[in-house]
Design a protein around this motif. Structure first.
Motif, PDB file in Angstrom:
ATOM      1  N   ARG A 183       0.839  -1.208   0.000  1.00  0.00           N
ATOM      2  CA  ARG A 183       0.000   0.000   0.000  1.00  0.00           C
ATOM      3  C   ARG A 183       0.869   1.251   0.000  1.00  0.00           C
ATOM      4  O   ARG A 183       0.580   2.217  -0.722  1.00  0.00           O
ATOM      5  CB  ARG A 183      -0.918  -0.017   1.221  1.00  0.00           C
ATOM      6  CG  ARG A 183      -1.746   1.245   1.442  1.00  0.00           C
ATOM      7  CD  ARG A 183      -2.693   1.510   0.313  1.00  0.00           C
ATOM      8  NE  ARG A 183      -3.529   2.671   0.570  1.00  0.00           N
ATOM      9  CZ  ARG A 183      -4.153   3.363  -0.385  1.00  0.00           C
ATOM     10  NH1 ARG A 183      -4.056   2.986  -1.658  1.00  0.00           N
ATOM     11  NH2 ARG A 183      -4.888   4.407  -0.076  1.00  0.00           N
ATOM     12  N   GLU A 240       1.139  10.158  -3.463  1.00  0.00           N
ATOM     13  CA  GLU A 240       0.144  10.392  -2.415  1.00  0.00           C
ATOM     14  C   GLU A 240       0.562   9.784  -1.074  1.00  0.00           C
ATOM     15  O   GLU A 240      -0.281   9.447  -0.231  1.00  0.00           O
ATOM     16  CB  GLU A 240      -1.201   9.808  -2.845  1.00  0.00           C
ATOM     17  CG  GLU A 240      -1.779  10.481  -4.090  1.00  0.00           C
ATOM     18  CD  GLU A 240      -3.114   9.882  -4.500  1.00  0.00           C
ATOM     19  OE1 GLU A 240      -3.484   8.832  -3.940  1.00  0.00           O
ATOM     20  OE2 GLU A 240      -3.786  10.467  -5.377  1.00  0.00           O
ATOM     21  N   LEU A 292       1.006   4.167  -2.875  1.00  0.00           N
ATOM     22  CA  LEU A 292       0.807   5.591  -2.587  1.00  0.00           C
ATOM     23  C   LEU A 292       2.005   6.409  -3.055  1.00  0.00           C
ATOM     24  O   LEU A 292       1.857   7.519  -3.595  1.00  0.00           O
ATOM     25  CB  LEU A 292       0.588   5.795  -1.089  1.00  0.00           C
ATOM     26  CG  LEU A 292      -0.745   5.322  -0.511  1.00  0.00           C
ATOM     27  CD1 LEU A 292      -0.721   5.388   1.017  1.00  0.00           C
ATOM     28  CD2 LEU A 292      -1.897   6.171  -1.048  1.00  0.00           C
TER      29      LEU A 292
END
Length: 615
Positions: free
Chosen positions: A518, A527, A522
């Motif tokens: 994850r 992000e 990102l």
């Protein structure tokens, strides 16, 4: 902290508002301002031991003569080294003219640091190397006075690369390693712009309003310019502390209220807090004002300032640290089944002493209530001996451990070093009833747990207690800091290590890989700052489960005594320190998006086996 971590930096700003002749007449020395700067720095020495620096600006200097001076040191005692060099210049002058101290004008002309504007800094290195070139203040020189600047601060910035891009600058190797260099270039960029637009009337407030909102981090920064302008500004969340005091003689600012009170012998209410998002501006003529330069945001003042970093001589901090200890008394009493007769209380290290007093007060309050209830229950069925025994019951307190300040762990081999670390503290023999008494020791906080495991638990075990309870006046430290404290590696936190171990034990190690993927996702999307992924590592476990695993981790494998750990709760922390609710170390709730980026980057580094900072 029994586990030493890098502390905060310290800032000292002094602006004299009278001619030097005034201080000569009033205080019998033209060095009054320098003496006060020295005091401010020494009274904040707890905030920096990697190095120190001072800068000075003289007003109304004839063209061609120096007006900006800067001196830095990374000597073992850097403050003393700085002021020894400054004093040496004065002593050299006296060799040629013993009476020169009575002539303020001559003194100002001959002493490099006898300026009306003074800036001092104490450094704990979090970014950059620990050499003198990274010590604050940094300076910019120019033939135009208004374009000369000295800058220093207590801060970390998370977005240095973006800052260089903002001003179209390709940073060199040095600039890449220093967040102050990035901040300096941005402020200086807007200073030059302002001076070009309005020569001789540059508006420093407009400069700071353009520059400060670009900085992602917590900061308390001071600057002095060659045209006589001085300023101190603070981040919008109030993460880093900042205080000031002014009268008709001086305007002063520092990182700690108590330092100003001591140096200038003033009352608590005379020292003001510089509010988040605001700047203290001192004009060329000595007038000062407070200006808002950033939109104030939710106040997230660092709670570690109250728990540990700031000196406890500040009366509010002293009371808050006592409250931290008091809040823990109920948990401790429950843990010992209220058996105060067979429990000994102590503290390690010395900085936990004030919280220890609070813990004792909480236990005494319980004991006093029990005394009242028991005596009332007797009615008239008591004699002097029985009553005296009840009244004289006390909380058992002992100075169990004394740090041997002379000890230095000079052996580099792991086995030898571990053996030496065990003896950093001396223990007080004969204080514990072997196999009967429980030992309760309070620490400010538990970061890595290394010193507890390698030294303190082994040392306490030599006393032969039935049980050892380690109490932390701070909650579990779970997440990195990126606003001024050198805690940016996930593997350094024993709470994180405990969570990872529990995941492995329960067959949930795949969760770490899921969270790593994850973070990578990102990061590739730009992000990484949008969420704190690492929170999910702790979600499967209760605080009690983590406490139990931490207790196991800090217990050496060859010790059979039961060891328990009790942590402060987040709720109790906020109750004890209501003005400093910055708790991201414990909750992962960062005040700026850069915090999320740092924690996720630190997790990526951990998963990839890289021992690097998260920023």
């Amino acid at each position: 902290m029994s586990d030493a971590i890098k502390h905060e930096c310290g800032l000292a700003f002094v602006r004299l508002r009278k001619p030097f002749a005034y201080y000569q007449q009033q205080y019998k020395t033209v060095m009054w301002g320098l003496n006060k700067l020295y005091l401010l720095m020494e009274k904040q020495h707890n905030r920096g031991q990697d190095g120190a620096g001072v800068a000075s600006v003289k007003l109304n200097v004839e063209p061609g003569y120096p007006f900006l001076s800067r001196l830095r040191s990374n000597a073992p005692q850097p403050i003393a080294d700085l002021f020894r060099q400054i004093g040496q210049e004065f002593n050299e002058l006296q060799k040629y003219n013993v009476d020169i101290a009575n002539y303020p004008g001559l003194m100002k002309g001959h002493l490099s640091f006898l300026g009306e504007l003074l800036l001092g800094h104490l450094r704990y290195g979090t970014q950059g190397k620990n050499d003198v070139n990274f010590c604050h203040p940094f300076i910019k020189r120019h033939t135009i006075p208004a374009r000369n600047l000295a800058l220093a601060g207590n801060f970390n910035l998370i977005n240095t690369e973006e800052l260089f891009e903002k001003i179209g600058m390709a940073p060199g190797n040095f600039q890449k390693q220093s967040d102050l260099a990035a901040m300096m270039e941005v402020i200086y960029h807007y200073m030059v712009e302002a001076d070009e637009a309005a020569p001789e009337t540059m508006d420093i407030v407009s400069v700071l309003k353009k520059a400060a909102p670009l900085f992602d981090g917590g900061f308390n920064v001071g600057g002095i310019a060659g045209n006589g302008i001085g300023f101190v500004f603070r981040d919008g969340h109030g993460i880093r502390p900042s205080y000031y005091f002014a009268n008709d003689e001086v305007v002063v600012a520092a990182s700690e209220r108590a330092a100003i009170r001591t140096a200038f012998n003033v009352g608590e209410n005379e020292v003001k807090e510089l509010m988040p998002g605001h700047a203290l501006i001192v004009e060329e003529n000595g007038d000062y004002r407070i200006e808002q330069i950033i939109e104030p945001k939710e106040r997230r003042a660092c709670s570690f300032e109250r728990i540990y970093f700031s000196r406890g001589s500040d009366e509010k901090i002293y009371k808050e640290r006592q409250a931290l200890g008091y809040q823990l008394s109920k948990q401790v009493l429950e843990a010992i089944s209220y058996d105060l007769k067979h429990t000994i209380f102590s503290f390690i290290p010395n900085t936990a002493e004030v919280a220890f007093y609070g813990l004792i007060k909480g236990c005494e309050a319980y004991l006093n209530q029990i005394k009242i209830e028991r005596i009332l229950a007797w009615g008239k069925d008591y004699d002097n001996e029985k009553l005296s025994e009840m009244i004289n019951r006390k909380i058992r307190m002992e100075k169990i451990a004394i740090k041997d300040v002379k000890m230095r762990t000079f052996i580099t081999e792991d086995v030898g070093r571990s053996e030496m670390v065990q003896h950093v503290y001396d223990i007080t023999y004969g204080t514990v009833q072997k196999d009967v008494d429980t030992l309760v020791v309070i620490d400010d906080s538990i970061v890595r747990g290394t010193t507890l495991k390698e030294s303190i638990i082994r040392m306490l075990n030599r006393l032969g207690p039935k049980r050892i309870i380690v109490v932390s006046s701070a909650p579990q430290i779970r997440y990195p800091d990126c606003y001024g404290i050198d805690m940016s590696k996930m593997g350094d936190f024993i709470a994180f290590t405990a969570a990872v171990e529990l995941l492995k034990e329960r067959g949930r190690e795949d969760l770490l890989k899921e969270l790593y993927d994850r973070c990578i996702e990102l990061n590739e999307a730009g992000e990484l700052h949008t969420e704190n992924v690492v929170k999910q590592v702790y979600k499967p476990f209760t605080i009690e489960e983590l406490n139990k695993k931490i207790a196991q981790l800090i217990t050496p494998p060859d010790i059979n005594i039961q060891v328990d750990v009790i942590y402060q709760t987040i709720e109790s922390l906020h109750e004890a320190c209501p003005g400093n609710l910055g708790d991201w170390y414990f909750t992962g709730n960062y005040p700026t998006p850069g915090g999320n980026r740092v924690v996720n980057k630190a997790f990526i580094n951990f998963m990839e086996g890289r021992n690097e900072r998260g920023y």
